[in-house]
Scaffold this motif. Structure first.
Motif, PDB file in Angstrom:
ATOM      1  N   UNK A 200      36.567  40.388  49.751  1.00 26.54           N
ATOM      2  CA  UNK A 200      36.146  39.680  48.594  1.00 26.54           C
ATOM      3  C   UNK A 200      35.764  38.066  48.883  1.00 26.54           C
ATOM      4  N   UNK A 201      36.236  37.665  49.943  1.00 23.69           N
ATOM      5  CA  UNK A 201      36.200  36.274  50.281  1.00 23.69           C
ATOM      6  C   UNK A 201      34.710  36.200  51.009  1.00 23.69           C
ATOM      7  N   UNK A 202      34.726  37.234  51.936  1.00 23.44           N
ATOM      8  CA  UNK A 202      33.395  37.328  52.687  1.00 23.44           C
ATOM      9  C   UNK A 202      32.029  37.560  51.793  1.00 23.44           C
ATOM     10  N   UNK A 203      32.178  38.326  50.771  1.00 24.18           N
ATOM     11  CA  UNK A 203      30.864  38.759  50.210  1.00 24.18           C
ATOM     12  C   UNK A 203      30.869  37.886  48.671  1.00 24.18           C
ATOM     13  N   UNK A 204      31.942  37.490  48.302  1.00 23.43           N
ATOM     14  CA  UNK A 204      31.583  36.682  46.979  1.00 23.43           C
ATOM     15  C   UNK A 204      31.563  35.143  47.044  1.00 23.43           C
ATOM     16  N   UNK A 205      32.188  34.714  48.143  1.00 22.90           N
ATOM     17  CA  UNK A 205      32.339  33.270  48.161  1.00 22.90           C
ATOM     18  C   UNK A 205      31.079  32.207  48.391  1.00 22.90           C
ATOM     19  N   UNK A 206      30.874  31.597  47.610  1.00 23.90           N
ATOM     20  CA  UNK A 206      29.493  30.817  47.615  1.00 23.90           C
ATOM     21  C   UNK A 206      28.495  31.376  47.200  1.00 23.90           C
ATOM     22  N   UNK A 207      28.465  32.402  46.256  1.00 24.79           N
ATOM     23  CA  UNK A 207      27.437  33.421  45.755  1.00 24.79           C
ATOM     24  C   UNK A 207      27.666  33.256  44.327  1.00 24.79           C
ATOM     25  N   UNK A 208      26.655  33.410  43.670  1.00 22.39           N
ATOM     26  CA  UNK A 208      26.577  33.375  42.207  1.00 22.39           C
ATOM     27  C   UNK A 208      27.383  34.690  41.702  1.00 22.39           C
ATOM     28  N   UNK A 209      28.026  34.372  40.447  1.00 23.11           N
ATOM     29  CA  UNK A 209      28.989  35.359  40.016  1.00 23.11           C
ATOM     30  C   UNK A 209      28.037  36.648  39.421  1.00 23.11           C
TER      31      UNK A 209
END
Length: 400
Positions: A200-209
């Motif tokens: 989840x951190x690799x793919x969602x961090x600093x990305x729009x929800x």
């Protein structure tokens, strides 16, 4: 009597046990060292104390204390001289062992503590500290003000199974509120497996929800995702949480945890980690086609397969691609050679539109999807129908 010339040693009795081996004195439990001289000594079964010479003779000699005098002479020294304080051998051995333990404790090298029970020493091993529990929760910040638990569940479930509250059955998602009851912009999501946190951190961090919408500082900002950090609860907080928690019996808890295991499809064989490693290279793409589309256009499966493979090979080598043509959700499984390629595929495909439908991409979780019956015969018939369709176009509907 002159104390500088002690009486000659009496003839030592013959010991029934052999003396300690001089090459390995420390291994013999009878051996100790005199605190004054530092030489090795031992006490035989007759009560005679022996000392290792350590000089050229390299032999055991009976110990004769300075206060051993001839029978009938006084044992006191001359007036003004200090009296001699000679300890029994057993007491000297006890002092030697206590001093040795003290030095070991000071050096920090004593892992075991000795305890004596009825004259037999027994060692008590210190308990190893418990390993820290794995963290299975993520902390999300910079969330939109109107975010809901349902939206977080849909987004975060792409990276793993979200843990359920065993008492209510609801996903363990907590949105933090301010004093007025409004969302503060951060939340806590707890997964069932530790591996989902890193994903989840690799793919969602600093990305729009909300990847299907344009970025906005308040309505669709880039979220921050990190490993959840927990502080130690106070006694009052712990007591309040325990009082408000419903207590489940052990059997009910095990049954509910087993149901979550089945969702992962990791209960059939081997530990979860093995299947997790096997599925970490497989991506499940949904809403890639509709059943009506397959019925109206026989050759669309080949086109979809070629288009999806061409797009996925932009991020890595594709080893297999399977279309589940009996699934209403339009499922395609893509297997990559490398794990990083699968993660890149999720980032590339999730939220995109394909054939007018919004695609969802996530790691394969072991779900058993359906293909149409008589797959081989159907594939062959579709190939023939596709050839007819290429020849006649839309003027004549090909029969599968």
């Amino acid at each position: 009597m002159n104390l500088n010339h002690p009486a000659p040693a009496p003839s030592a009795p013959v010991s029934q046990q052999p003396p300690p081996d001089a090459r390995n004195l420390d291994a013999d439990p009878r051996v100790y060292r005199d605190l004054a001289t530092g030489r090795a000594r031992y006490l035989d079964e007759d009560g005679v104390e022996w000392e290792w010479s350590g000089d050229a003779t390299r032999s055991w000699f009976p110990v004769v204390e300075p206060d051993v005098v001839q029978a009938g002479e006084p044992a006191a020294a001359e007036e003004g001289a200090e009296s001699l304080n000679v300890l029994p051998a057993a007491l000297k051995r006890k002092q030697f062992l206590e001093e040795k333990k003290r030095k070991e404790r000071e050096a920090g090298g004593a892992d075991d503590t000795a305890a004596e029970s009825e004259g037999n020493p027994a060692k008590k091993r210190k308990r190893d500290p418990k390993p820290p529990k794995p963290v299975t929760a993520i902390y999300l910040s910079h969330l939109p003000a109107d975010v809901t638990a349902s939206e977080l569940r849909d987004v975060c479930s792409k990276y793993g199974i979200i843990m359920e509250d065993l008492t209510t059955g609801l996903p363990r998602i907590k949105i933090y509120l301010d004093a007025d009851g409004n969302p503060k912009g951060d939340a806590l999501v707890t997964y069932y497996k530790e591996e989902s946190v890193a994903l989840a951190i690799d793919l969602l961090d600093d990305a729009p929800l909300r990847p299907d919408r344009p970025e906005h500082p308040t309505e669709n900002p880039r979220v921050k995702v990190s490993v959840a950090q927990f502080r130690e609860k106070s006694d009052e907080e712990r007591a309040a949480a325990q009082a408000s928690r419903l207590i489940l019996d052990k059997r009910t808890t095990q049954r509910k945890l087993a149901r979550i295991d089945k969702k992962l499809d990791w209960f059939e064989s081997g530990p979860s980690e093995k299947k997790l490693a096997r599925y970490s290279r497989v991506v499940a793409l949904k809403h890639m086609f509709s059943l009506k589309e397959l019925e109206d256009e026989p050759g669309v499966l080949l086109e979809i397969s070629e288009d999806v493979r061409e797009e996925c090979e932009k991020v890595g080598e594709v080893t297999s691609l399977t279309i589940y043509d009996a699934e209403p959700d339009g499922v395609i499984l893509v297997r990559f050679k490398e794990e990083l390629s699968a993660l890149a595929c999720i980032k590339l495909m999730d939220g995109r539109f394909f054939g007018g439908q919004k695609v969802t991409a996530a790691l394969f979780d072991g779900t058993k999807y359906r293909r149409s019956k008589a797959t081989d015969a159907t594939d062959e018939a579709r190939l023939q129908a596709y050839e007819q369709w290429l020849q006649h176009g839309d003027d004549k509907k090909a029969e599968p």
